[in-house]
Design a protein around this motif. Structure first.
Motif, PDB file in Angstrom:
ATOM      1  N   VAL A  15       4.197   0.948  11.435  1.00 12.19           N
ATOM      2  CA  VAL A  15       4.396   1.898  12.537  1.00 12.19           C
ATOM      3  C   VAL A  15       3.029   2.203  13.139  1.00 12.19           C
ATOM      4  CG1 VAL A  15       6.472   2.954  11.567  1.00 12.19           C
ATOM      5  CG2 VAL A  15       4.255   3.889  10.994  1.00 12.19           C
ATOM      6  N   PRO A  16       2.973   2.471  14.443  1.00 12.88           N
ATOM      7  CA  PRO A  16       1.684   2.824  15.038  1.00 12.88           C
ATOM      8  C   PRO A  16       1.219   4.181  14.514  1.00 12.88           C
ATOM      9  CG  PRO A  16       3.416   2.723  16.719  1.00 12.88           C
ATOM     10  CD  PRO A  16       4.037   2.394  15.412  1.00 12.88           C
ATOM     11  N   ILE A  17      -0.057   4.275  14.225  1.00 12.86           N
ATOM     12  CA  ILE A  17      -0.643   5.533  13.778  1.00 12.86           C
ATOM     13  C   ILE A  17      -1.549   5.994  14.897  1.00 12.86           C
ATOM     14  CG2 ILE A  17      -2.044   6.647  12.023  1.00 12.86           C
ATOM     15  CD1 ILE A  17      -1.126   4.364  10.152  1.00 12.86           C
ATOM     16  N   GLU A  18      -1.169   7.093  15.531  1.00 11.19           N
ATOM     17  CA  GLU A  18      -1.911   7.598  16.682  1.00 11.19           C
ATOM     18  C   GLU A  18      -2.425   8.999  16.416  1.00 11.19           C
ATOM     19  OE1 GLU A  18       0.583   7.355  20.110  1.00 11.19           O
ATOM     20  OE2 GLU A  18       0.390   5.186  20.242  1.00 11.19           O
ATOM     21  N   CYS A  19      -3.556   9.297  17.019  1.00  3.78           N
ATOM     22  CA  CYS A  19      -4.145  10.624  16.970  1.00  3.78           C
ATOM     23  C   CYS A  19      -3.339  11.557  17.881  1.00  3.78           C
ATOM     24  CB  CYS A  19      -5.595  10.542  17.443  1.00  3.78           C
ATOM     25  SG  CYS A  19      -6.470  12.122  17.409  1.00  3.78           S
ATOM     26  N   GLU A  20      -3.555  12.846  17.729  1.00  6.97           N
ATOM     27  CA  GLU A  20      -2.908  13.817  18.609  1.00  6.97           C
ATOM     28  C   GLU A  20      -3.288  13.599  20.065  1.00  6.97           C
ATOM     29  OE1 GLU A  20      -4.263  17.470  16.958  1.00  6.97           O
ATOM     30  OE2 GLU A  20      -2.968  17.332  15.210  1.00  6.97           O
ATOM     31  N   CYS A  21      -4.467  12.983  20.307  1.00  2.00           N
ATOM     32  CA  CYS A  21      -4.927  12.732  21.677  1.00  2.00           C
ATOM     33  C   CYS A  21      -4.290  11.472  22.262  1.00  2.00           C
ATOM     34  CB  CYS A  21      -6.448  12.632  21.714  1.00  2.00           C
ATOM     35  SG  CYS A  21      -7.130  11.144  20.961  1.00  2.00           S
ATOM     36  N   GLY A  22      -3.521  10.721  21.441  1.00  2.76           N
ATOM     37  CA  GLY A  22      -2.855   9.522  21.913  1.00  2.76           C
ATOM     38  C   GLY A  22      -3.611   8.232  21.644  1.00  2.76           C
ATOM     39  N   THR A  23      -4.813   8.314  21.092  1.00  4.21           N
ATOM     40  CA  THR A  23      -5.620   7.138  20.780  1.00  4.21           C
ATOM     41  C   THR A  23      -5.121   6.493  19.487  1.00  4.21           C
ATOM     42  OG1 THR A  23      -7.561   8.188  21.775  1.00  4.21           O
ATOM     43  CG2 THR A  23      -7.972   6.335  20.288  1.00  4.21           C
ATOM     44  N   PRO A  24      -4.959   5.171  19.453  1.00  7.84           N
ATOM     45  CA  PRO A  24      -4.602   4.515  18.192  1.00  7.84           C
ATOM     46  C   PRO A  24      -5.693   4.750  17.149  1.00  7.84           C
ATOM     47  CG  PRO A  24      -4.281   3.025  20.029  1.00  7.84           C
ATOM     48  CD  PRO A  24      -4.999   4.228  20.571  1.00  7.84           C
ATOM     49  N   MET A  25      -5.284   5.128  15.957  1.00  3.94           N
ATOM     50  CA  MET A  25      -6.243   5.438  14.898  1.00  3.94           C
ATOM     51  C   MET A  25      -6.674   4.156  14.184  1.00  3.94           C
ATOM     52  SD  MET A  25      -4.808   9.026  13.450  1.00  3.94           S
ATOM     53  CE  MET A  25      -6.401   9.758  13.102  1.00  3.94           C
ATOM     54  N   GLU A  26      -7.893   4.182  13.638  1.00  2.00           N
ATOM     55  CA  GLU A  26      -8.472   3.058  12.906  1.00  2.00           C
ATOM     56  C   GLU A  26      -8.312   3.298  11.401  1.00  2.00           C
ATOM     57  OE1 GLU A  26     -10.005   0.302  14.157  1.00  2.00           O
ATOM     58  OE2 GLU A  26      -9.608   0.938  16.205  1.00  2.00           O
ATOM     59  N   HIS A  27      -8.117   2.216  10.665  1.00  2.00           N
ATOM     60  CA  HIS A  27      -7.985   2.285   9.211  1.00  2.00           C
ATOM     61  C   HIS A  27      -9.375   2.423   8.606  1.00  2.00           C
ATOM     62  CE1 HIS A  27      -7.295   0.330   5.202  1.00  2.00           C
ATOM     63  NE2 HIS A  27      -6.330   1.230   5.221  1.00  2.00           N
ATOM     64  N   LEU A  28      -9.607   3.486   7.840  1.00  3.13           N
ATOM     65  CA  LEU A  28     -10.907   3.712   7.226  1.00  3.13           C
ATOM     66  C   LEU A  28     -10.943   3.124   5.815  1.00  3.13           C
ATOM     67  CD1 LEU A  28     -13.698   4.959   7.431  1.00  3.13           C
ATOM     68  CD2 LEU A  28     -12.726   7.101   6.602  1.00  3.13           C
ATOM     69  N   PHE A  29     -10.004   3.540   4.954  1.00  2.00           N
ATOM     70  CA  PHE A  29      -9.926   2.944   3.626  1.00  2.00           C
ATOM     71  C   PHE A  29      -8.547   3.151   3.025  1.00  2.00           C
ATOM     72  CE2 PHE A  29     -11.384   7.228   2.501  1.00  2.00           C
ATOM     73  CZ  PHE A  29     -10.565   7.534   1.432  1.00  2.00           C
ATOM     74  N   GLN A  30      -8.292   2.416   1.958  1.00  2.00           N
ATOM     75  CA  GLN A  30      -7.018   2.490   1.257  1.00  2.00           C
ATOM     76  C   GLN A  30      -7.283   2.414  -0.243  1.00  2.00           C
ATOM     77  OE1 GLN A  30      -4.088   0.060   2.988  1.00  2.00           O
ATOM     78  NE2 GLN A  30      -2.648   0.241   1.310  1.00  2.00           N
ATOM     79  N   ILE A  31      -6.611   3.282  -0.993  1.00  2.00           N
ATOM     80  CA  ILE A  31      -6.722   3.298  -2.445  1.00  2.00           C
ATOM     81  C   ILE A  31      -5.346   3.024  -3.018  1.00  2.00           C
ATOM     82  CG2 ILE A  31      -7.262   4.677  -4.475  1.00  2.00           C
ATOM     83  CD1 ILE A  31      -9.074   6.367  -2.693  1.00  2.00           C
ATOM     84  N   GLY A  32      -5.250   2.047  -3.880  1.00  2.00           N
ATOM     85  CA  GLY A  32      -3.989   1.726  -4.529  1.00  2.00           C
ATOM     86  C   GLY A  32      -3.925   2.327  -5.922  1.00  2.00           C
ATOM     87  N   SER A  33      -2.746   2.712  -6.349  1.00  2.00           N
ATOM     88  CA  SER A  33      -2.570   3.228  -7.709  1.00  2.00           C
ATOM     89  C   SER A  33      -2.805   2.126  -8.724  1.00  2.00           C
ATOM     90  CB  SER A  33      -1.144   3.758  -7.890  1.00  2.00           C
ATOM     91  OG  SER A  33      -0.964   4.928  -7.160  1.00  2.00           O
ATOM     92  N   MET A  34      -3.340   2.539  -9.850  1.00  2.00           N
ATOM     93  CA  MET A  34      -3.553   1.643 -10.986  1.00  2.00           C
ATOM     94  C   MET A  34      -4.316   0.382 -10.596  1.00  2.00           C
ATOM     95  SD  MET A  34       0.038   2.241 -12.928  1.00  2.00           S
ATOM     96  CE  MET A  34       1.095   2.530 -11.513  1.00  2.00           C
ATOM     97  N   GLU A  35      -5.366   0.557  -9.809  1.00  2.78           N
ATOM     98  CA  GLU A  35      -6.219  -0.558  -9.401  1.00  2.78           C
ATOM     99  C   GLU A  35      -6.908  -1.156 -10.623  1.00  2.78           C
ATOM    100  OE1 GLU A  35      -7.255  -1.927  -6.455  1.00  2.78           O
ATOM    101  OE2 GLU A  35      -6.063  -0.720  -5.122  1.00  2.78           O
ATOM    102  N   PRO A  36      -7.061  -2.460 -10.677  1.00  8.97           N
ATOM    103  CA  PRO A  36      -7.826  -3.050 -11.776  1.00  8.97           C
ATOM    104  C   PRO A  36      -9.301  -2.684 -11.642  1.00  8.97           C
ATOM    105  CG  PRO A  36      -7.214  -4.714 -10.177  1.00  8.97           C
ATOM    106  CD  PRO A  36      -6.534  -3.435  -9.763  1.00  8.97           C
ATOM    107  N   GLY A  37      -9.990  -2.655 -12.757  1.00  8.44           N
ATOM    108  CA  GLY A  37     -11.423  -2.382 -12.714  1.00  8.44           C
ATOM    109  C   GLY A  37     -11.780  -0.946 -13.035  1.00  8.44           C
ATOM    110  N   GLY A  38     -10.976  -0.260 -13.810  1.00 13.10           N
ATOM    111  CA  GLY A  38     -11.366   1.069 -14.263  1.00 13.10           C
ATOM    112  C   GLY A  38     -10.610   2.229 -13.658  1.00 13.10           C
ATOM    113  N   LEU A  39      -9.736   2.002 -12.702  1.00 12.16           N
ATOM    114  CA  LEU A  39      -9.013   3.121 -12.105  1.00 12.16           C
ATOM    115  C   LEU A  39      -7.574   3.195 -12.617  1.00 12.16           C
ATOM    116  CD1 LEU A  39     -10.229   2.875  -8.412  1.00 12.16           C
ATOM    117  CD2 LEU A  39     -11.062   4.383 -10.190  1.00 12.16           C
ATOM    118  N   GLU A  40      -7.338   2.759 -13.851  1.00  8.54           N
ATOM    119  CA  GLU A  40      -5.971   2.723 -14.375  1.00  8.54           C
ATOM    120  C   GLU A  40      -5.329   4.096 -14.417  1.00  8.54           C
ATOM    121  OE1 GLU A  40      -8.485   1.699 -16.709  1.00  8.54           O
ATOM    122  OE2 GLU A  40      -8.569  -0.275 -15.812  1.00  8.54           O
ATOM    123  N   ARG A  41      -6.123   5.132 -14.537  1.00  5.98           N
ATOM    124  CA  ARG A  41      -5.581   6.484 -14.652  1.00  5.98           C
ATOM    125  C   ARG A  41      -5.294   7.120 -13.298  1.00  5.98           C
ATOM    126  NH1 ARG A  41      -8.583   9.039 -19.835  1.00  5.98           N
ATOM    127  NH2 ARG A  41      -8.361   7.201 -21.130  1.00  5.98           N
TER     128      ARG A  41
END
Length: 68
Positions: A15-41
């Motif tokens: 789905v499009p992610i837009e700001c309140e001003c109507g500008t399409p928002m940019e993806h900054l970062f994403q964190i997944g649950s139970m990522e490998p490499g030490g973030l199991e908790r």
């Protein structure tokens, strides 16, 4: 964990992610649950991933989170 790029859609269709001003928002970062490499908790609401988006028009506009 992923910086930049595109949001990974796994539960719903993209789905499009837009700001309140109507500008399409940019993806900054994403964190997944139970990522490998030490973030199991780290579990984000039953094992989803959390993405943070920002408005490129102004850093003062609020960020948006999307959980998938």
């Amino acid at each position: 964990m992923k910086l930049g790029g595109y949001h990974r859609w796994s539960l719903t269709d993209p789905v499009p992610i837009e700001c309140e001003c109507g500008t399409p928002m940019e993806h900054l970062f994403q964190i997944g649950s139970m990522e490998p490499g030490g973030l199991e908790r780290l579990v984000i609401s039953r094992g989803y991933s959390l993405g943070l988006h920002y408005c490129p028009a102004s850093p003062e506009h609020p960020h948006r989170t999307v959980m998938q």
